[in-house]
Design a protein around this motif. Structure first.
Motif, PDB file in Angstrom:
ATOM      1  N   THR A 182      51.071  99.908  90.083  1.00  0.00           N
ATOM      2  CA  THR A 182      49.577  99.704  90.301  1.00  0.00           C
ATOM      3  C   THR A 182      49.379 100.236  91.732  1.00  0.00           C
ATOM      4  O   THR A 182      50.022 100.192  92.762  1.00  0.00           O
ATOM      5  CB  THR A 182      49.568  98.168  90.569  1.00  0.00           C
ATOM      6  OG1 THR A 182      50.033  97.561  89.297  1.00  0.00           O
ATOM      7  CG2 THR A 182      48.146  97.843  90.880  1.00  0.00           C
ATOM      8  N   PRO A 183      48.023 100.885  91.779  1.00  0.00           N
ATOM      9  CA  PRO A 183      47.810 101.489  93.085  1.00  0.00           C
ATOM     10  C   PRO A 183      47.510 100.316  94.223  1.00  0.00           C
ATOM     11  O   PRO A 183      46.812  99.370  93.770  1.00  0.00           O
ATOM     12  CB  PRO A 183      46.434 102.051  92.840  1.00  0.00           C
ATOM     13  CG  PRO A 183      45.985 101.520  91.592  1.00  0.00           C
ATOM     14  CD  PRO A 183      47.212 101.311  90.776  1.00  0.00           C
ATOM     15  N   MET A 184      48.047 100.536  95.452  1.00  0.00           N
ATOM     16  CA  MET A 184      47.864  99.512  96.306  1.00  0.00           C
ATOM     17  C   MET A 184      46.757  99.802  97.395  1.00  0.00           C
ATOM     18  O   MET A 184      45.814  98.927  97.719  1.00  0.00           O
ATOM     19  CB  MET A 184      49.121  99.319  97.111  1.00  0.00           C
ATOM     20  CG  MET A 184      50.476  98.721  96.406  1.00  0.00           C
ATOM     21  SD  MET A 184      51.927  98.643  97.216  1.00  0.00           S
ATOM     22  CE  MET A 184      51.609  97.676  98.635  1.00  0.00           C
ATOM     23  N   HIS A 185      47.072 101.148  97.915  1.00  0.00           N
ATOM     24  CA  HIS A 185      45.814 101.730  98.843  1.00  0.00           C
ATOM     25  C   HIS A 185      46.018 103.243  99.001  1.00  0.00           C
ATOM     26  O   HIS A 185      47.038 103.720  98.481  1.00  0.00           O
ATOM     27  CB  HIS A 185      46.220 101.128 100.161  1.00  0.00           C
ATOM     28  CG  HIS A 185      47.302 101.080 100.972  1.00  0.00           C
ATOM     29  ND1 HIS A 185      47.753 102.221 101.450  1.00  0.00           N
ATOM     30  CD2 HIS A 185      48.518 100.328 101.177  1.00  0.00           C
ATOM     31  CE1 HIS A 185      49.134 102.271 101.822  1.00  0.00           C
ATOM     32  NE2 HIS A 185      49.401 100.867 101.827  1.00  0.00           N
ATOM     33  N   SER A 186      45.135 103.848  99.614  1.00  0.00           N
ATOM     34  CA  SER A 186      45.278 105.258 100.042  1.00  0.00           C
ATOM     35  C   SER A 186      45.335 105.248 101.488  1.00  0.00           C
ATOM     36  O   SER A 186      44.738 104.609 102.265  1.00  0.00           O
ATOM     37  CB  SER A 186      44.226 105.904  99.260  1.00  0.00           C
ATOM     38  OG  SER A 186      42.798 105.692  99.858  1.00  0.00           O
TER      39      SER A 186
END
Length: 285
Positions: A119-123
């Protein structure tokens, strides 16, 4: 065929890493070594997997200890089945959370990660500027500049700044001293009286002719007073003491809008973005 990495695969793995290096959009978290012998040493403590085709190794990934779990190296590959490679890697996680990092524009890897339940958390966006284009800024007259802090004061300011990478709060005093004793590391701190109010950490990379501001922390009660601009100017001045350094680079997570605005005002331009992913373990992360 997906199998464990062998010593005879190292030249193919090295070629894959150079292929990744050729285009920024292919970037993933991967081994630093670009020499066969050093690469072998770096891989020894990891679970390393490859997808072998008729022409040799087509793709690679690995799992290594990181923070509260594991970090995924890769996947990197000109071909191969990235999803199958990640499925095989998932059998070696022992229920631990797994972190992964890849370029925002690396869509094939992002698709494979998300299909494997990452799951993408942040960039995190990176900004760079030639040293002579970092805009000057004065240190407030009521602030002094120091290049060392007691570990307790460093931790308190680091914690107050709410940086996402808080693992170093667990450093022992010996680890803290060793970090800042490194010739390629500098600490630049601003104090009002005896109280530290902001700091920047600078790391030199002579091979890439670059200095990185790896951390920039301003106490929340001290923001809006030009301390960030002053630290960036001080960091650029420190970098200019090394003739081989030509560029200063900074970073900001996607929720750090004031930091991004600060970098734009200080002469930096966006150069790349990295997405952080997490695959939750069976136990609480």
């Amino acid at each position: 065929m997906i199998r464990s990495l062998r010593a005879t695969d190292l030249p193919d793995l090295l070629a894959l890493l150079h292929w990744m290096d050729d285009s920024p959009e292919r970037e993933v978290f991967a081994p630093d070594s670009r020499d066969v012998r050093e690469l072998q040493l770096e891989c020894e403590d990891s679970v390393c997997l490859v997808d072998e085709g008729e022409d040799g190794v087509q793709a690679y990934c690995a799992l290594s200890p990181f923070r509260d779990g594991l970090v995924l190296e890769g996947p990197v590959g000109e071909g191969g089945n990235l999803r199958a490679l990640l499925a095989q890697a998932s059998r070696h996680t022992d229920g631990l959370p797994v972190y992964a990092f890849c370029a925002r524009d690396n869509q094939p890897v992002r698709d494979a990660l998300e299909a494997a339940d990452f799951t993408p958390m942040h960039s995190t966006a990176f900004y760079a500027a030639p040293l002579d284009q970092v805009r000057a800024a004065a240190v407030p007259p009521d602030c002094g500049v120091v290049h060392a802090l007691p570990i307790a004061e460093y931790r308190a300011l680091f914690r107050a700044a709410e940086d996402a990478w808080a693992g170093r709060l667990d450093w022992t005093p010996e680890q803290y001293d060793a970090h800042f004793a490194d010739d390629d590391v500098r600490l630049i701190a601003l104090q009002r009286g005896a109280r530290p109010v902001a700091f920047a950490e600078l790391e030199f990379n002579a091979e890439q002719a670059r200095a990185d501001v790896t951390y920039l922390a301003v106490h929340p009660a001290e923001r809006g007073q030009g301390l960030g601009r002053a630290l960036l100017a001080l960091a650029a001045a420190e970098a200019r003491t090394r003739p081989e350094i030509k560029t200063l680079r900074v970073r900001a997570h996607d929720h750090m809008r004031p930091a991004r605005a600060l970098y734009a005002r200080s002469g930096f331009t966006h150069c790349r973005s990295i997405v952080t992913y997490l695959r939750d373990g069976e136990e609480e992360a």
